[in-house]
Design an enzyme around this catalytic site. Structure first.
Site, PDB file in Angstrom:
ATOM      1  N   HIS A   1       3.182 -29.021  10.768  1.00 59.95           N
ATOM      2  CA  HIS A   1       3.574 -27.679  11.456  1.00 59.95           C
ATOM      3  C   HIS A   1       3.757 -26.623  10.388  1.00 59.95           C
ATOM      4  O   HIS A   1       3.339 -25.606  10.712  1.00 59.95           O
ATOM      5  CB  HIS A   1       4.724 -28.149  12.488  1.00 59.95           C
ATOM      6  CG  HIS A   1       4.800 -26.977  13.179  1.00 59.95           C
ATOM      7  ND1 HIS A   1       6.311 -26.678  13.891  1.00 59.95           N
ATOM      8  CD2 HIS A   1       4.189 -25.813  13.765  1.00 59.95           C
ATOM      9  CE1 HIS A   1       6.275 -25.623  14.482  1.00 59.95           C
ATOM     10  NE2 HIS A   1       4.926 -24.624  14.556  1.00 59.95           N
TER      11      HIS A   1
ATOM     12  N   GLU B   1     -25.169 -34.130  22.167  1.00 59.29           N
ATOM     13  CA  GLU B   1     -24.707 -34.729  20.947  1.00 59.29           C
ATOM     14  C   GLU B   1     -24.981 -36.032  20.672  1.00 59.29           C
ATOM     15  O   GLU B   1     -24.494 -36.418  19.706  1.00 59.29           O
ATOM     16  CB  GLU B   1     -23.162 -34.572  21.075  1.00 59.29           C
ATOM     17  CG  GLU B   1     -22.568 -35.277  22.400  1.00 59.29           C
ATOM     18  CD  GLU B   1     -20.904 -35.223  22.400  1.00 59.29           C
ATOM     19  OE1 GLU B   1     -20.205 -34.869  21.405  1.00 59.29           O
ATOM     20  OE2 GLU B   1     -20.524 -35.684  23.622  1.00 59.29           O
TER      21      GLU B   1
ATOM     22  N   ASP C   1     -20.855 -35.090  16.485  1.00 62.48           N
ATOM     23  CA  ASP C   1     -21.452 -36.228  16.780  1.00 62.48           C
ATOM     24  C   ASP C   1     -22.924 -36.277  16.772  1.00 62.48           C
ATOM     25  O   ASP C   1     -23.536 -37.207  16.104  1.00 62.48           O
ATOM     26  CB  ASP C   1     -21.366 -36.515  18.380  1.00 62.48           C
ATOM     27  CG  ASP C   1     -19.884 -37.210  18.358  1.00 62.48           C
ATOM     28  OD1 ASP C   1     -19.536 -38.012  17.574  1.00 62.48           O
ATOM     29  OD2 ASP C   1     -19.086 -36.842  19.318  1.00 62.48           O
TER      30      ASP C   1
ATOM     31  N   CYS D   1     -20.435 -26.146  20.122  1.00 64.45           N
ATOM     32  CA  CYS D   1     -19.211 -26.412  19.782  1.00 64.45           C
ATOM     33  C   CYS D   1     -18.679 -27.295  18.694  1.00 64.45           C
ATOM     34  O   CYS D   1     -17.544 -27.584  18.532  1.00 64.45           O
ATOM     35  CB  CYS D   1     -18.676 -26.731  21.162  1.00 64.45           C
ATOM     36  SG  CYS D   1     -19.146 -28.223  21.791  1.00 64.45           S
TER      37      CYS D   1
HETATM   38  C1  PEP Z   1     -19.026 -32.630  18.872  1.00 63.00           C
HETATM   39  O1  PEP Z   1     -19.129 -33.892  18.973  1.00 63.00           O
HETATM   40  O2  PEP Z   1     -19.742 -31.912  18.053  1.00 63.00           O
HETATM   41  C2  PEP Z   1     -17.757 -32.143  19.606  1.00 63.00           C
HETATM   42  C3  PEP Z   1     -17.621 -30.963  19.720  1.00 63.00           C
HETATM   43  O3  PEP Z   1     -17.063 -33.103  20.084  1.00 63.00           O
HETATM   44  P1  PEP Z   1     -15.976 -33.761  19.610  1.00 63.00           P
HETATM   45  O4  PEP Z   1     -15.933 -33.186  18.171  1.00 63.00           O
HETATM   46  O5  PEP Z   1     -14.813 -33.603  20.309  1.00 63.00           O
HETATM   47  O6  PEP Z   1     -16.654 -35.273  19.638  1.00 63.00           O
HETATM   48 MG    MG Z   2     -18.537 -35.033  20.285  1.00 64.76          MG
END
Ligand code: PEP
Ligand code: MG
Length: 566
Positions: free
Chosen positions: A186, A428, A452, A499
């Protein structure tokens, strides 16, 4: 030059102030009057909560709402009935309050630190802070006072605590250097928010530095230089000024839309792990949330959160975002994300095992409660549902069928929800990539999870150092996979975002612009930087770069070429 971990960027130049904290070591003793010992423990907890409340108020001014709330989160940790119950059990067995509390905290710290993701590691760091705070009270040890530090001070200490951070006058502190601590603690987060350069985990720094020594802290490289020679001091002063200029430059992108140099509009949203992060997303100027990782609501618990509990959390995020997009991903457990109380069997190959949508489709009660909570929350904002780890069309169909079933139930109950709620998937897995054309027929949107996708495409576990050279989103295979997914989505007319971490990578951005990505979902602190990267590209120039990249055969060639054009 001394090496540590740079946890808050920038260059700090100033004079050392040694802030000595007394050791929290003690001799554990056996107690016979266990009731008095329990009272002693609860009194310490009460005092800790009281101190924490006033420190949070101080942080509200120096670091902002979110940081104050994290601090207040320490109160929920220390008053968690499971934790206090376990401590009481140990005290009943004759252990002193110090040892009982420390043992239970250590148990939580071990569980949370074993996780691969930063958010859970963060919980370990929070429990470590709480442990030290309560022990200090039990042992009657006062903390070093840094509130009166003069301008240009570099705080040097074995360990900095959140309460010390709450007393800092950020205008006066040029840097922080400590012997312990990590990026996820933190205090590290606070240092970043307060824009104080900080280097942690520098061995023996408190023995080597003396009060009043001139020092340079390089928070980007994780370096500390004590008594730097004239030449070096001059060069660091120049670097510091350049970095400050860059920071000011990024500020120009605040409050602006995300547009490329030729005026194309993109959506720039954030990845979050809890509802409160939605506020941070907005503070950093994110345009909404592209990924709410709901597994974190399940992690720090002893049983599955109820539909009502989840509904309150999702609703909170929706209300904070006031109609901006909120993509809620359904439970993504398994692999590196463990939830002990679910009692999942140990698997030889957890990343290829019983995880995410696979678990949810088999555990319909858990899945249904979550989907119902999300659907109810959709009445309070612009909410979408996203399924993780999809590998085939049947999974999407089954998930969507359940969504329809719950919609009918909600209608029958007269409960409000968004009838037009979008249901999308994470792209993914290699299977999802290769069948993106088929999946696009079944989904309202895609979000490419490169974290992933890279692992599954390259068959390389990112946690394994021996194969980490393969784990890169710039591998020709992964670049082709991303291109194909975006093309398949565009052909079916569904929006496609990203993402995974690659969405914030300046080398990846021209490729994504060229391939036709429309939404970038990144960590909140990356928002302004990504907006700036996007603003520097035209589609025409990005196309030329992408065209060249598609002719290159190795990751190294692609990386070197992209570095040369940036
Ligand atoms: C990913 O796999 O790119 C993703 C955004 O999910 P996580 O990192 O939560 O597996
Ligand atoms: Mg993922």
């Amino acid at each position: 030059m001394l090496k540590g971990t740079g946890v808050s960027g920038g260059i700090g130049i100033g004079r050392i102030l040694l802030a000595e904290n007394h050791s929290l070591e003690y001799e554990p003793v056996q107690v016979t009057d266990t009731e008095t010992e329990k009272r002693r423990f609860h009194n310490a907890v009460d005092r800790f909560c009281e101190n924490t409340r006033s420190q949070a108020e101080a942080l509200r001014i120096s670091a902002g709402e979110k940081e104050a709330d994290i601090m207040l989160g320490h109160i929920s940790i220390v008053t968690d009935p499971f934790l206090t119950g376990e401590v009481e059990k140990l005290i009943s067995s004759g252990k002193c309050a110090e040892a009982s509390f420390e043992n239970i905290c250590e148990m939580f710290i071990q569980i949370f630190s074993a996780a691969d993701d930063d958010v859970t590691k963060q919980r370990a760091a929070d429990v470590t802070d709480v442990k030290a705070g309560v022990l200090r009270i039990l042992l009657g040890i006062e903390e070093a006072d840094v509130s009166g530090a003069p301008a240009g001070t570099i705080i040097c200490t074995k360990e900095i605590t959140p309460s010390m951070m709450s007393k800092i006058n950020k205008e006066k502190i040029a840097g922080i250097v400590t012997e312990t601590g990590s990026t996820t603690s933190h205090c590290a987060i606070l240092a970043r928010v307060m824009e104080i350069p900080a280097v942690m985990s520098v061995p023996d720094i408190t023995d080597m530095a003396k009060n009043g020594d001139l020092a340079v802290i390089d928070g980007n490289k994780g370096q500390v230089i004590l008594s730097p020679p004239e030449e070096q001091l001059k060069s660091y002063t120049e670097i510091r000024e350049r970095l400050m200029r860059e920071r000011r430059e990024l500020e120009q992108f605040r409050g602006k839309p995300t547009v490329s140099a030729d005026g194309r509009r993109y959506e720039l949203v954030c990845n979050i792990g809890k509802p409160e992060d939605a506020a941070a997303a907005l503070e950093y100027d994110g345009e909404g949330v592209g990924l709410f990782r709901t597994e974190f609501l399940f992690m720090n618990k002893t049983s599955v959160p109820t539909e009502e509990e989840q509904f309150q959390e999702y609703k909170k995020a929706a209300l904070i975002l006031k109609g901006r997009p909120l993509i809620i991903r359904t439970l993504d457990i398994g692999g590196d994300k463990e939830i002990p109380y679910l009692g999942l069997e140990n698997e030889d190959n957890p990343f290829m095992g019983f995880r995410a949508i696979r678990y949810c489709l088999k555990n319909r009660d858990v899945f249904k409660a979550q989907l119902k909570a999300i659907l109810r929350a959709s009445a309070f904002g612009n909410v979408s549902i996203m399924f993780p780890m999809i590998t085939c069309v049947e999974e999407v169909r089954k998930g969507r069928a359940l969504v329809e079933e719950i919609k009918s139930e909600l209608k029958a109950e007269n409960t409000a929800f968004d009838e037009k709620i979008k249901v999308g998937i994470m792209a993914e897995t290699a299977a999802a990539g290769i069948t993106a054309d088929l999946l696009a027929e079944e989904s309202d949107f895609f979000s490419i999870g490169t974290n992933d996708l890279t692992g599954y495409t390259m068959a390389a576990d990112r946690g394994n150092a021996d194969v980490s050279y393969l784990y890169s989103a710039l591998q020709p295979s992964v670049v082709r996979m991303i291109k194909y997914i975006i093309k398949a989505a565009a052909e079916k007319g569904i929006p496609v975002g990203m993402c995974g971490e690659a969405a914030a990578d300046p080398m990846m951005i021209p490729l994504l612009i060229s391939f036709g990505l429309t939404e970038f979902s990144v960590s909140a602190p990356s928002v302004l930087r990504v907006r700036k990267y996007i603003s520097s590209w035209t589609k025409e120039r990005a196309d030329k770069v992408a065209e060249k990249v598609m002719t290159l055969s190795t990751e190294q060639e692609i990386r070197e070429y992209l570095e040369s054009v940036l």
